[in-house]
Design a protein around this motif. Structure first.
Motif, PDB file in Angstrom:
ATOM      1  N   GLU A 202      14.580  10.545   0.798  1.00  0.00           N
ATOM      2  CA  GLU A 202      14.441   9.195   0.249  1.00  0.00           C
ATOM      3  C   GLU A 202      13.874   8.232   1.282  1.00  0.00           C
ATOM      4  O   GLU A 202      13.072   7.337   0.949  1.00  0.00           O
ATOM      5  CB  GLU A 202      15.800   8.685  -0.253  1.00  0.00           C
ATOM      6  CG  GLU A 202      16.432   9.523  -1.363  1.00  0.00           C
ATOM      7  CD  GLU A 202      15.641   9.480  -2.663  1.00  0.00           C
ATOM      8  OE1 GLU A 202      14.645   8.734  -2.755  1.00  0.00           O
ATOM      9  OE2 GLU A 202      16.012  10.212  -3.602  1.00  0.00           O
ATOM     10  N   LEU A 203      14.269   8.382   2.548  1.00  0.00           N
ATOM     11  CA  LEU A 203      13.718   7.525   3.605  1.00  0.00           C
ATOM     12  C   LEU A 203      12.219   7.766   3.764  1.00  0.00           C
ATOM     13  O   LEU A 203      11.447   6.831   4.020  1.00  0.00           O
ATOM     14  CB  LEU A 203      14.438   7.801   4.929  1.00  0.00           C
ATOM     15  CG  LEU A 203      15.854   7.231   5.058  1.00  0.00           C
ATOM     16  CD1 LEU A 203      16.533   7.761   6.323  1.00  0.00           C
ATOM     17  CD2 LEU A 203      15.818   5.700   5.081  1.00  0.00           C
ATOM     18  N   GLY A 204      11.803   9.025   3.599  1.00  0.00           N
ATOM     19  CA  GLY A 204      10.370   9.325   3.654  1.00  0.00           C
ATOM     20  C   GLY A 204       9.610   8.603   2.558  1.00  0.00           C
ATOM     21  O   GLY A 204       8.475   8.140   2.775  1.00  0.00           O
ATOM     22  N   GLU A 205      10.230   8.479   1.388  1.00  0.00           N
ATOM     23  CA  GLU A 205       9.573   7.769   0.291  1.00  0.00           C
ATOM     24  C   GLU A 205       9.493   6.279   0.566  1.00  0.00           C
ATOM     25  O   GLU A 205       8.540   5.607   0.159  1.00  0.00           O
ATOM     26  CB  GLU A 205      10.318   8.057  -1.014  1.00  0.00           C
ATOM     27  CG  GLU A 205      10.212   9.528  -1.441  1.00  0.00           C
ATOM     28  CD  GLU A 205      10.949   9.837  -2.726  1.00  0.00           C
ATOM     29  OE1 GLU A 205      11.439   8.879  -3.370  1.00  0.00           O
ATOM     30  OE2 GLU A 205      11.046  11.029  -3.097  1.00  0.00           O
ATOM     31  N   VAL A 206      10.488   5.739   1.280  1.00  0.00           N
ATOM     32  CA  VAL A 206      10.414   4.332   1.699  1.00  0.00           C
ATOM     33  C   VAL A 206       9.244   4.148   2.666  1.00  0.00           C
ATOM     34  O   VAL A 206       8.450   3.211   2.539  1.00  0.00           O
ATOM     35  CB  VAL A 206      11.733   3.880   2.361  1.00  0.00           C
ATOM     36  CG1 VAL A 206      11.578   2.486   2.963  1.00  0.00           C
ATOM     37  CG2 VAL A 206      12.876   3.891   1.350  1.00  0.00           C
ATOM     38  N   ARG A 207       9.143   5.055   3.650  1.00  0.00           N
ATOM     39  CA  ARG A 207       8.044   4.957   4.635  1.00  0.00           C
ATOM     40  C   ARG A 207       6.686   5.014   3.939  1.00  0.00           C
ATOM     41  O   ARG A 207       5.747   4.305   4.325  1.00  0.00           O
ATOM     42  CB  ARG A 207       8.149   6.102   5.644  1.00  0.00           C
ATOM     43  CG  ARG A 207       9.338   6.032   6.572  1.00  0.00           C
ATOM     44  CD  ARG A 207       9.227   7.068   7.682  1.00  0.00           C
ATOM     45  NE  ARG A 207      10.468   7.145   8.450  1.00  0.00           N
ATOM     46  CZ  ARG A 207      11.445   8.012   8.220  1.00  0.00           C
ATOM     47  NH1 ARG A 207      11.307   8.902   7.235  1.00  0.00           N
ATOM     48  NH2 ARG A 207      12.533   8.010   8.947  1.00  0.00           N
ATOM     49  N   ALA A 208       6.582   5.838   2.923  1.00  0.00           N
ATOM     50  CA  ALA A 208       5.311   5.971   2.209  1.00  0.00           C
ATOM     51  C   ALA A 208       4.925   4.688   1.493  1.00  0.00           C
ATOM     52  O   ALA A 208       3.732   4.416   1.287  1.00  0.00           O
ATOM     53  CB  ALA A 208       5.403   7.129   1.211  1.00  0.00           C
ATOM     54  N   GLU A 209       5.910   3.880   1.122  1.00  0.00           N
ATOM     55  CA  GLU A 209       5.638   2.643   0.393  1.00  0.00           C
ATOM     56  C   GLU A 209       5.409   1.447   1.314  1.00  0.00           C
ATOM     57  O   GLU A 209       4.914   0.408   0.870  1.00  0.00           O
ATOM     58  CB  GLU A 209       6.800   2.322  -0.555  1.00  0.00           C
ATOM     59  CG  GLU A 209       6.969   3.300  -1.695  1.00  0.00           C
ATOM     60  CD  GLU A 209       5.797   3.303  -2.654  1.00  0.00           C
ATOM     61  OE1 GLU A 209       5.040   2.303  -2.673  1.00  0.00           O
ATOM     62  OE2 GLU A 209       5.626   4.297  -3.383  1.00  0.00           O
ATOM     63  N   LEU A 210       5.778   1.581   2.591  1.00  0.00           N
ATOM     64  CA  LEU A 210       5.660   0.437   3.512  1.00  0.00           C
ATOM     65  C   LEU A 210       4.247  -0.119   3.628  1.00  0.00           C
ATOM     66  O   LEU A 210       4.060  -1.347   3.583  1.00  0.00           O
ATOM     67  CB  LEU A 210       6.196   0.823   4.900  1.00  0.00           C
ATOM     68  CG  LEU A 210       7.715   0.919   5.042  1.00  0.00           C
ATOM     69  CD1 LEU A 210       8.080   1.404   6.443  1.00  0.00           C
ATOM     70  CD2 LEU A 210       8.370  -0.432   4.771  1.00  0.00           C
TER      71      LEU A 210
END
Length: 284
Positions: free
Chosen positions: A191-199
């Protein structure tokens, strides 16, 4: 039509000795009478008269948290006062409902009494206690209210972290859960990886959605470890507060404030204070 309630004498706090069980009934009657007076359309309090179910509902949440705070601090002197504030919210809501002919405080007390008897047949009906009895009784009540589905009855208005824990626990009852805490950690990293992808895009709606997934999964990790996520966050908040207040106290000795320091100096002081507080906690 609502049956009128006789007004008790509110002019003085006269009652039997505290050990007399009738004192509780007398004091509750007095409190209900006070609320009737406050809500009187002609002689009551101008503020209290205009309140509605909706306008005072948030106060119940606030008072419940103040009760929790007194207990967490083991402040037994303030706890009766905070419990009284919470009880007032029940009396208040019941009085507003009674004025509209919906229900009365007696209905509230009777319903919770009936529910407790119904949910404890091992105490009141001589049945044998088993581990699933409480949940079976609650499920029967939900079915009677036509609330179906594994997530039925979990109030949407609950604080989000508490609700996340309850949703995860309810889903786990039917096997929809991770097997180990390590698997939950892997999901958090995903889930943190998906946050990074949206930054880079900076889309607030998408970031809100992804961060929500992170927080929900963290709540599930706490549950999987047998921890209360709300208690974990309260502890984290308290720790952060102690460190910031200690930093401010250190700086005050030289007449400075946190805003006088640049970020590098703030972080250096943070690390210093963290070590100092950890040593104090260990008794050094």
């Amino acid at each position: 039509m609502t049956t009128p309630i006789a007004r008790p004498d509110l002019s003085r706090n006269s009652h039997p000795a505290a050990s007399d069980p009738s004192d509780s009934a007398a004091q509750l009657e007095r409190l209900i009478g006070i609320m009737i007076r406050l809500r009187d359309p002609e002689t009551g309090c101008a503020w209290d008269r205009v309140q509605t179910h909706e306008t005072i509902a948030p106060f119940a949440i606030e008072e419940a948290y103040e009760v929790m705070d007194s207990i967490a601090r083991e402040d037994w002197e303030s706890l009766p006062d905070e419990l009284g504030d919470l009880l007032l919210q029940v009396v208040y809501q019941a009085r507003i409902a009674e004025e509209s002919g919906r229900f009365s405080f007696a209905d509230v007390a009777r319903m919770i009494g009936d529910k407790m008897v119904r949910r404890h047949p091992h105490v009141f009906a001589g049945e044998t206690l088993d581990a699933d009895l409480w949940e079976r009784n609650k499920q029967a009540e939900r079915n009677a209210r036509s609330e179906h589905g594994i997530l039925a009855g979990i109030a949407p208005a609950l604080p989000a972290l508490i609700r996340a824990e309850k949703l995860g626990k309810r889903a786990a009852r039917v096997g929809f859960d991770w097997d180990t805490p390590e698997e939950v950690l892997e999901k958090i990293n995903e889930e943190l990886g998906e946050v990074r992808a949206e930054l880079p895009g900076g889309d607030k709606a998408r970031l809100e959605d992804e961060i929500g997934d992170v927080l929900f999964t963290v709540a599930c990790l706490a549950r999987k470890l047998g921890l209360d996520p709300e208690a974990c966050l309260r502890q984290g908040n308290a720790k952060f507060t102690r460190r910031i207040e200690t930093m401010e106290a250190v700086l005050a000795e030289s007449g400075n404030t946190l805003s006088d320091l640049d970020l590098a100096a703030q972080e250096a002081l943070w690390r210093e204070v963290k070590i100092r507080l950890a040593a104090l906690a260990q008794g050094h």
